[in-house]
Enzyme design. Structure first.
Site, PDB file in Angstrom:
ATOM      1  N   CYS A 103       0.851  -1.191   0.000  1.00 53.68           N
ATOM      2  CA  CYS A 103       0.000   0.000   0.000  1.00 53.68           C
ATOM      3  C   CYS A 103       0.890   1.246   0.000  1.00 53.68           C
ATOM      4  O   CYS A 103       1.841   1.322   0.794  1.00 53.68           O
ATOM      5  CB  CYS A 103      -0.881  -0.005   1.249  1.00 53.68           C
ATOM      6  SG  CYS A 103      -1.766   1.555   1.463  1.00 53.68           S
ATOM      7  N   GLU A 133       3.002  -5.977   8.512  1.00 51.68           N
ATOM      8  CA  GLU A 133       3.345  -4.574   8.236  1.00 51.68           C
ATOM      9  C   GLU A 133       4.490  -4.103   9.133  1.00 51.68           C
ATOM     10  O   GLU A 133       5.397  -3.402   8.686  1.00 51.68           O
ATOM     11  CB  GLU A 133       2.121  -3.669   8.423  1.00 51.68           C
ATOM     12  CG  GLU A 133       2.407  -2.238   8.004  1.00 51.68           C
ATOM     13  CD  GLU A 133       1.277  -1.270   8.302  1.00 51.68           C
ATOM     14  OE1 GLU A 133       1.585  -0.104   8.642  1.00 51.68           O
ATOM     15  OE2 GLU A 133       0.095  -1.660   8.199  1.00 51.68           O
TER      16      GLU A 133
END
Length: 319
Positions: A103, A133
């Protein structure tokens, strides 16, 4: 019965897919379209079983490690959560053909961390241990450059090498309120600590939590559609409980509903994490409709217009 619906559903908006998830799924689908199956994907492209199974059916092969991928000219895709720097380096060393579906808002955190490191700052990362992440962000820098802080107590006990040369960053999918509490501890203890130029918690996480806060005090129970390993979905459930909802549950789809939870409920909140497709929300509304009828009211707290481009190489291939 008087013929009126048994349940009233307050449907949160925004909910469900965010721009980063949309882009990641499109990358896998476009790669399958252009290059055929298999397309290898490192880690679940997004944390949603329905999405992953749908892509598997089209020819995506999910692996946890590049070592599981044979020598191939077929595309490899890195998940939306981001990867340590070593992953693309290893892929390039093996001559693998890859697309990075990280992202762009996670990539922003990576760039900030690298910049702080270049400026000699010790970095405090607010996030959850073991989340891909967090592993991706910490993996942008040499071991020991980043300290993970998960709670206000962690922030209180953190001892930096140099209290005058610190920076903080966060995972993009955290609870806005929890993070603010942790950051306040850090800023109170270390007044010169440097934060991000623009909030790291992404617009979609923030917007979905705000919608839940608006609905939670008005309902008897709230359903979050999402996966147990989806950070942003778990945070929605917690936010609902804190905002006054007596019962908040996380379900992956309609089949997972425990109807005993809703026996005495009249008004139900419904939202979906950023990696849950709208079809699963509709499936749950249909399930309630079949069990006793529903009246649905949309509760919108924000309108989202964010979109992200596909990687340039994939756009060129498509053209």
């Amino acid at each position: 019965m008087d013929g009126s619906p048994r349940w009233r559903i307050l449907l949160c908006a925004p909910r469900g897919f965010c721009a980063g998830v949309d882009r990641a799924i499109q990358i896998v689908e476009e790669a399958l379209e252009r290059y055929g199956a298999p397309v290898y994907v490192r880690h679940e492209i997004v944390h949603n079983r329905y999405v992953v199974e749908g892509l598997k059916a089209k020819g995506a092969v999910f692996v946890e490690d590049l070592d599981e991928i044979p020598d191939t000219r077929q595309p490899v895709v890195f998940s939306a959560h981001g990867v340590p720097k070593s992953v693309p380096e290893n892929a390039a060393a093996r001559g693998l053909f890859f697309f990075d579906a990280t992202c762009p808002l996670v990539s922003k955190v990576h760039k900030e961390a690298v910049l702080h490191h270049r400026r000699g700052r010790e970095i405090v990362l607010v996030g959850h241990a073991g989340h891909p992440e967090v592993e991706g962000t910490m993996g942008q820098l040499p071991p020991g450059s980043v300290t993970l802080v998960q709670t206000p107590d962690d922030a209180r006990s953190f001892e930096p090498a140099n209290a005058e040369n610190l920076a903080w960053a966060t995972q993009t999918t955290l609870s806005v309120d929890d993070t603010a509490e942790i950051v306040k501890v850090l800023e109170d203890r270390f007044p010169s600590i440097v934060g991000p130029h623009k909030e790291d918690i992404c617009y979609a996480t923030t917007n979905r939590q705000e919608a839940v806060k608006a609905v939670a005090p008005r309902v008897d129970a709230l359903i979050v559609v999402g996966a147990p390993n989806s950070s942003n979905s778990q945070r929605l459930r917690e936010v609902a409980e804190r905002a006054g909802c007596p019962r908040a549950v996380l379900v992956q789809r309609a089949a997972d509903i425990d109807w005993a939870d809703f026996e005495d409920a009249r008004t139900i909140g419904l939202t979906a994490g950023a990696s849950a497709p709208e079809v699963l929300v509709e499936e749950i509304i249909d399930a309630f409709a079949e069990k006793g009828g529903v009246e649905v009211e949309l509760v919108r707290t924000a309108t989202e217009t964010v979109t992200f481009n596909l990687p340039k190489s994939l756009r060129e291939a498509a053209a």
